[in-house]
Scaffold this motif. Structure first.
Motif, PDB file in Angstrom:
ATOM      1  N   ALA A 102      -6.860 -40.959  -4.860  1.00 49.02           N
ATOM      2  CA  ALA A 102      -5.644 -41.586  -5.372  1.00 49.02           C
ATOM      3  C   ALA A 102      -4.435 -40.657  -5.312  1.00 49.02           C
ATOM      4  CB  ALA A 102      -5.868 -42.045  -6.812  1.00 49.02           C
ATOM      5  N   ASN A 103      -4.648 -39.371  -5.567  1.00 51.87           N
ATOM      6  CA  ASN A 103      -3.532 -38.427  -5.618  1.00 51.87           C
ATOM      7  C   ASN A 103      -3.116 -37.886  -4.255  1.00 51.87           C
ATOM      8  OD1 ASN A 103      -2.810 -38.245  -8.409  1.00 51.87           O
ATOM      9  ND2 ASN A 103      -4.682 -37.087  -8.815  1.00 51.87           N
ATOM     10  N   ALA A 104      -4.043 -37.906  -3.300  1.00 51.55           N
ATOM     11  CA  ALA A 104      -3.784 -37.276  -2.001  1.00 51.55           C
ATOM     12  C   ALA A 104      -2.531 -37.774  -1.288  1.00 51.55           C
ATOM     13  CB  ALA A 104      -5.001 -37.432  -1.093  1.00 51.55           C
ATOM     14  N   PRO A 105      -2.257 -39.093  -1.281  1.00 60.02           N
ATOM     15  CA  PRO A 105      -1.093 -39.550  -0.514  1.00 60.02           C
ATOM     16  C   PRO A 105       0.220 -38.892  -0.914  1.00 60.02           C
ATOM     17  CG  PRO A 105      -2.462 -41.414  -1.127  1.00 60.02           C
ATOM     18  CD  PRO A 105      -3.002 -40.225  -1.852  1.00 60.02           C
ATOM     19  N   LEU A 106       0.412 -38.659  -2.208  1.00 65.58           N
ATOM     20  CA  LEU A 106       1.679 -38.088  -2.696  1.00 65.58           C
ATOM     21  C   LEU A 106       1.493 -36.689  -3.251  1.00 65.58           C
ATOM     22  CD1 LEU A 106       3.141 -41.263  -4.442  1.00 65.58           C
ATOM     23  CD2 LEU A 106       3.616 -40.392  -2.148  1.00 65.58           C
ATOM     24  N   GLN A 107       0.306 -36.127  -3.051  1.00 69.76           N
ATOM     25  CA  GLN A 107      -0.003 -34.770  -3.519  1.00 69.76           C
ATOM     26  C   GLN A 107       0.358 -34.600  -4.989  1.00 69.76           C
ATOM     27  OE1 GLN A 107       2.051 -32.201  -0.693  1.00 69.76           O
ATOM     28  NE2 GLN A 107       0.361 -32.349   0.756  1.00 69.76           N
ATOM     29  N   SER A 108      -0.012 -35.580  -5.784  1.00 70.78           N
ATOM     30  CA  SER A 108       0.270 -35.525  -7.213  1.00 70.78           C
ATOM     31  C   SER A 108      -0.956 -35.020  -7.957  1.00 70.78           C
ATOM     32  CB  SER A 108       0.663 -36.907  -7.728  1.00 70.78           C
ATOM     33  OG  SER A 108      -0.440 -37.800  -7.655  1.00 70.78           O
ATOM     34  N   SER A 109      -0.834 -34.889  -9.264  1.00 70.20           N
ATOM     35  CA  SER A 109      -1.949 -34.425 -10.093  1.00 70.20           C
ATOM     36  C   SER A 109      -2.125 -35.341 -11.293  1.00 70.20           C
ATOM     37  CB  SER A 109      -1.702 -32.985 -10.550  1.00 70.20           C
ATOM     38  OG  SER A 109      -0.458 -32.890 -11.243  1.00 70.20           O
ATOM     39  N   MET A 110      -1.881 -36.625 -11.077  1.00 72.94           N
ATOM     40  CA  MET A 110      -2.011 -37.593 -12.161  1.00 72.94           C
ATOM     41  C   MET A 110      -3.453 -37.720 -12.620  1.00 72.94           C
ATOM     42  SD  MET A 110       0.443 -40.838 -11.282  1.00 72.94           S
ATOM     43  CE  MET A 110       2.237 -40.690 -11.266  1.00 72.94           C
ATOM     44  N   LYS A 111      -3.602 -38.072 -13.886  1.00 74.25           N
ATOM     45  CA  LYS A 111      -4.898 -38.409 -14.427  1.00 74.25           C
ATOM     46  C   LYS A 111      -5.150 -39.899 -14.203  1.00 74.25           C
ATOM     47  CE  LYS A 111      -4.801 -34.874 -18.060  1.00 74.25           C
ATOM     48  NZ  LYS A 111      -4.873 -34.648 -19.530  1.00 74.25           N
ATOM     49  N   PHE A 112      -6.415 -40.295 -14.382  1.00 76.33           N
ATOM     50  CA  PHE A 112      -6.787 -41.695 -14.153  1.00 76.33           C
ATOM     51  C   PHE A 112      -5.922 -42.630 -14.979  1.00 76.33           C
ATOM     52  CE2 PHE A 112      -9.177 -45.572 -14.766  1.00 76.33           C
ATOM     53  CZ  PHE A 112      -9.757 -45.811 -13.527  1.00 76.33           C
ATOM     54  N   GLU A 113      -5.740 -42.320 -16.250  1.00 78.05           N
ATOM     55  CA  GLU A 113      -4.983 -43.204 -17.128  1.00 78.05           C
ATOM     56  C   GLU A 113      -3.491 -43.227 -16.805  1.00 78.05           C
ATOM     57  OE1 GLU A 113      -6.055 -39.474 -19.634  1.00 78.05           O
ATOM     58  OE2 GLU A 113      -6.912 -40.676 -17.993  1.00 78.05           O
ATOM     59  N   ASP A 114      -2.994 -42.206 -16.100  1.00 79.79           N
ATOM     60  CA  ASP A 114      -1.598 -42.200 -15.663  1.00 79.79           C
ATOM     61  C   ASP A 114      -1.415 -43.039 -14.398  1.00 79.79           C
ATOM     62  OD1 ASP A 114      -0.931 -40.399 -17.713  1.00 79.79           O
ATOM     63  OD2 ASP A 114      -1.503 -38.693 -16.455  1.00 79.79           O
ATOM     64  N   MET A 115      -2.484 -43.121 -13.605  1.00 82.29           N
ATOM     65  CA  MET A 115      -2.425 -43.839 -12.335  1.00 82.29           C
ATOM     66  C   MET A 115      -2.718 -45.325 -12.513  1.00 82.29           C
ATOM     67  SD  MET A 115      -2.108 -43.368  -8.916  1.00 82.29           S
ATOM     68  CE  MET A 115      -2.492 -41.639  -8.639  1.00 82.29           C
ATOM     69  N   PHE A 116      -3.731 -45.640 -13.340  1.00 78.54           N
ATOM     70  CA  PHE A 116      -4.216 -47.015 -13.435  1.00 78.54           C
ATOM     71  C   PHE A 116      -4.044 -47.590 -14.839  1.00 78.54           C
ATOM     72  CE2 PHE A 116      -6.799 -44.890 -10.123  1.00 78.54           C
ATOM     73  CZ  PHE A 116      -6.405 -45.661  -9.034  1.00 78.54           C
ATOM     74  N   VAL A 117      -3.890 -48.900 -14.912  1.00 77.43           N
ATOM     75  CA  VAL A 117      -3.745 -49.592 -16.190  1.00 77.43           C
ATOM     76  C   VAL A 117      -5.106 -49.611 -16.886  1.00 77.43           C
ATOM     77  CG1 VAL A 117      -3.130 -51.758 -17.326  1.00 77.43           C
ATOM     78  CG2 VAL A 117      -1.866 -51.016 -15.289  1.00 77.43           C
ATOM     79  N   CYS A 118      -5.221 -48.917 -18.024  1.00 76.30           N
ATOM     80  CA  CYS A 118      -6.481 -48.814 -18.748  1.00 76.30           C
ATOM     81  C   CYS A 118      -6.203 -48.275 -20.147  1.00 76.30           C
ATOM     82  CB  CYS A 118      -7.460 -47.885 -18.016  1.00 76.30           C
ATOM     83  SG  CYS A 118      -6.862 -46.176 -17.884  1.00 76.30           S
ATOM     84  N   ASP A 119      -7.245 -48.175 -20.950  1.00 74.75           N
ATOM     85  CA  ASP A 119      -7.129 -47.606 -22.298  1.00 74.75           C
ATOM     86  C   ASP A 119      -8.221 -46.564 -22.479  1.00 74.75           C
ATOM     87  OD1 ASP A 119      -6.960 -46.964 -24.950  1.00 74.75           O
ATOM     88  OD2 ASP A 119      -6.869 -49.033 -25.675  1.00 74.75           O
ATOM     89  N   PRO A 120      -7.894 -45.274 -22.310  1.00 77.16           N
ATOM     90  CA  PRO A 120      -8.913 -44.225 -22.373  1.00 77.16           C
ATOM     91  C   PRO A 120      -9.545 -44.063 -23.750  1.00 77.16           C
ATOM     92  CG  PRO A 120      -6.723 -43.266 -22.234  1.00 77.16           C
ATOM     93  CD  PRO A 120      -6.554 -44.733 -22.012  1.00 77.16           C
ATOM     94  N   THR A 121      -8.983 -44.706 -24.784  1.00 79.76           N
ATOM     95  CA  THR A 121      -9.578 -44.608 -26.119  1.00 79.76           C
ATOM     96  C   THR A 121     -10.740 -45.580 -26.300  1.00 79.76           C
ATOM     97  OG1 THR A 121      -8.088 -46.245 -27.125  1.00 79.76           O
ATOM     98  CG2 THR A 121      -7.316 -43.967 -27.034  1.00 79.76           C
ATOM     99  N   LYS A 122     -10.887 -46.519 -25.375  1.00 80.69           N
ATOM    100  CA  LYS A 122     -11.933 -47.524 -25.480  1.00 80.69           C
ATOM    101  C   LYS A 122     -13.121 -47.185 -24.578  1.00 80.69           C
ATOM    102  CE  LYS A 122      -8.895 -51.405 -26.647  1.00 80.69           C
ATOM    103  NZ  LYS A 122      -8.453 -52.781 -26.251  1.00 80.69           N
ATOM    104  N   LYS A 123     -14.263 -47.795 -24.881  1.00 78.68           N
ATOM    105  CA  LYS A 123     -15.446 -47.602 -24.059  1.00 78.68           C
ATOM    106  C   LYS A 123     -15.167 -48.066 -22.636  1.00 78.68           C
ATOM    107  CE  LYS A 123     -20.387 -48.739 -23.909  1.00 78.68           C
ATOM    108  NZ  LYS A 123     -21.482 -49.505 -24.577  1.00 78.68           N
ATOM    109  N   HIS A 124     -15.610 -47.279 -21.692  1.00 79.65           N
ATOM    110  CA  HIS A 124     -15.381 -47.576 -20.276  1.00 79.65           C
ATOM    111  C   HIS A 124     -13.893 -47.766 -19.972  1.00 79.65           C
ATOM    112  CE1 HIS A 124     -19.633 -47.907 -20.312  1.00 79.65           C
ATOM    113  NE2 HIS A 124     -19.727 -49.185 -20.610  1.00 79.65           N
ATOM    114  N   TYR A 125     -13.044 -47.076 -20.734  1.00 78.11           N
ATOM    115  CA  TYR A 125     -11.588 -47.155 -20.542  1.00 78.11           C
ATOM    116  C   TYR A 125     -11.070 -48.592 -20.675  1.00 78.11           C
ATOM    117  CZ  TYR A 125     -10.990 -42.264 -19.161  1.00 78.11           C
ATOM    118  OH  TYR A 125     -10.914 -40.893 -19.159  1.00 78.11           O
TER     119      TYR A 125
END
Length: 448
Positions: A193-216
Motif C-alpha cells: 500500500a505504501n510503495a506507490p507514494l513511498q509513504s509510511s502510513m499505518k493501516f488505520e491511516d490508509m484504510f477506513v477501520c476502527d483499530p480499537t475493535k476486534k479485527h479492526y
C-alpha cells in the motif's frame, strides 16, 4: 447495485509486456506447505461433500463428455519434470475425487497466511493451485471452456463467496503470527500500500477501520478484503483538471497497446486484444476501433475497489459471464506448432482473459470532449470472479468516485480510449510497485 488515441510521438504502436504482477507467493514453500497441510487434513478427516459439491460430482459422473474431461485432465499432466509435481513442488491432487474433497475443505475456509520453513506467506488463490497444471492440458482446456462446466464452477464459487461474508470467515483476521493483522501480514499489506507514494502510513491511516475493535471492526473476510481507502491516503489527481485521467485501480502496469483491432485472435500467440470480445459485443463496442488499451494487475494484497478515471455519465454498465479457469495454449519455442503447459498459467494469460473471463464493463461519456466515450473493464481471474458494479446507467460521476469492486482475491482491469484521443504520460510498463488508485494515469491533449 449490480453483482455479480494516443499521440504517435508519445506512445509506440506496441509496448511489449514486461512481466505479470505477483500472483502466487514469491516463496513456493508457502503454497507447498499450505496444500500439503490441507490435503493431509482432508485425507485424514474425510467428510461428506457439501451439497454443491455433491451436485458437482453427479454432474461429472452422469455426463460422459464431462466425465472424460475430468478424468483425462489429471491423466494428461506429463509424468516428467517439472509436471511430475504440481506448481508447489508436490503431486497432491490425484484425480477428480480428490479434487472435490479438497474443494470441500476450501469452500469453508478463508484465504489465510501460513508458516513454511521459517517463511510466512499468504495463500490467496488455493483453487488456482489445484487446477494450475490440469487446466493447461487438452482435456482441461476443453473442460474449462465448456459452458456447463463454468455454470457448475460458478455455483461452487458462489458458495465460497457466501462463506467469506459470514462472521466465521473473520477468524483469519487475528493478530497472531499467521493472522491478517499479525506482524508479517500487516507489514506486507502496508508495504504494498505504501510503495506507490513511498509513504509510511499505518493501516488505520490508509484504510477506513476502527483499530480499537476486534479485527479492526471488519465483520467478515470479505468485509476486510473490500475495505475502503481514506480520501487523504489516495487523493484524486488534479480534481479540477479534466485533462488528467485518474488511475482506476491500485495496480501494477501490465500492458499498453494502441490501434487495437475491433476483432483479433485473442487466443493466438501474443494474445492481441480483441475489442468486440472484450466489451461483450455491446453496440457501443464499435466506437473503439483503433483504441488505446491500458491493462494493469491487482495482487491479492492490493486495494480492490474501482474508481472512475474521468468525470462523466455512465452510459452502459453490465456484467459479462465468462470462464473461470480457462488459459490460452502456449506454443513451445523450440517446436513451433506444438504446445505445452505453462506453469505460470493465468498470470501470463491476462490478454486472453480480457476477452474470456467473467468481467464487468462500464462505458462512461466523459465531460471532457477531448476524451468522449471511454470504457472500463474489471476482469475476474479464476476464483476471483465476483465483480460488483456500484453505479447505474445515466448516473453522473466525478473523477475518482467509486464505480465497483472485486471480491475474494487478485484480478486485472483495462481502460479503453477511442482512436483520436491523444494521450501521454502512461506509467512505465512492468514497474515493480503499484500505480496509486485515483492518482495520475495519463493526460489527454485537448483538440486544437
Amino acid at each position: 447495485m449490480v453483482h455479480q488515441h494516443g499521440d504517435e510521438h508519445h506512445i509506440p504502436d506496441h509496448y511489449k509486456i514486461h512481466k505479470p504482477g505477483a500472483w502466487l507467493p514469491r516463496d513456493h514453500r508457502v503454497h507447498r506447505e499450505y496444500l500439503d497441510r490441507i490435503t493431509r487434513h482432508v485425507d485424514n478427516h474425510p467428510k461428506e461433500l457439501a451439497p454443491v459439491l455433491q451436485e458437482f460430482k453427479q454432474f461429472i459422473e452422469t455426463n460422459p463428455r464431462i466425465y472424460m474431461y475430468f478424468v483425462s485432465m489429471f491423466d494428461e499432466v506429463p509424468q516428467k519434470h517439472p509436471y511430475d509435481k504440481d506448481p508447489t513442488g508436490t503431486k497432491q491432487i490425484r484425480d477428480y475425487h480428490h479434487m472435490l474433497d479438497v474443494l470441500n475443505h476450501i469452500i469453508t475456509t478463508a484465504p489465510q497466511w501460513t508458516d513454511a520453513a521459517e517463511s510466512v506467506g499468504m495463500v490467496g488463490v488455493p483453487m488456482n493451485a489445484i487446477f494450475d497444471y490440469p487446466m493447461g492440458t487438452p482435456s482441461g482446456r476443453a473442460a474449462f471452456l465448456d459452458p456447463e462446466v463454468n455454470q457448475m464452477l460458478k455455483k461452487v464459487l458462489n458458495e465460497w463467496g457466501k462463506f467469506l461474508k459470514t462472521p466465521e470467515s473473520a477468524h483469519v483476521l487475528g493478530d497472531d503470527k499467521l493472522g491478517w493483522f499479525g506482524e508479517t501480514s500487516t507489514k506486507d499489506v502496508m508495504q504494498v500500500a505504501n510503495a506507490p507514494l513511498q509513504s509510511s502510513m499505518k493501516f488505520e491511516d490508509m484504510f477506513v477501520c476502527d483499530p480499537t475493535k476486534k479485527h479492526y471492526g471488519f465483520k467478515s473476510w470479505d468485509d476486510f478484503f473490500t475495505r475502503k481507502i481514506r480520501d487523504t491516503a489516495r487523493p484524486v489527481a488534479s480534481p479540477d483538471d479534466d485533462n488528467v485521467i485518474a488511475n482506476a485501480c491500485e495496480s501494477k502496469s501490465y500492458n499498453l497497446e494502441t490501434r487495437v483491432r475491433l476483432r483479433d485472435k485473442f487466443f493466438a500467440k501474443g494474445q492481441p486484444y480483441s475489442v468486440l470480445d472484450m466489451l461483450g459485443h455491446d453496440p457501443l463496442s464499435k466506437e473503439f476501433a483503433g483504441a488505446t488499451i491500458y491493462q494493469a494487475f491487482l495482487s491479492s494484497l492490493s486495494y480492490h475497489r474501482w474508481h472512475s478515471p474521468v468525470s462523466g455519465i455512465v452510459k452502459r454498465a453490465f456484467l459479462k459471464d465468462g470462464t473461470y479457469f480457462s488459459v490460452p495454449l502456449y506454443e513451445r519455442e523450440e517446436a513451433p506448432g506444438t504446445y505445452e503447459i505453462n506453469s505460470k498459467g493465468l498470470t501470463q494469460g491476462q490478454g486472453y482473459l480480457s476477452a474470456m473471463a467473467t468481467r464487468a464493463v462500464i462505458f462512461i461519456e466523459a465531460d471532457n470532449p477531448a476524451i468522449g466515450l471511454m470504457a472500463f473493464i474489471g476482469i475476474g481471474m479464476d476464483e476471483v470472479s465476483t465483480c460488483e458494479i456500484t453505479v447505474k446507467e445515466g448516473q453522473h460521476i466525478n473523477k475518482g468516485d467509486e464505480i465497483g469492486m472485486f471480491h475474494f482475491g487478485g484480478s486485472s482491469h483495462c481502460v479503453l480510449f477511442r482512436q483520436g484521443v491523444h494521450l501521454e504520460g502512461f506509467p512505465e510498463i512492468g514497474r515493480d510497485e503499484n500505480v496509486p488508485v485515483r492518482g495520475k494515469l495519463a493526460t489527454v491533449k485537448p483538440h486544437a
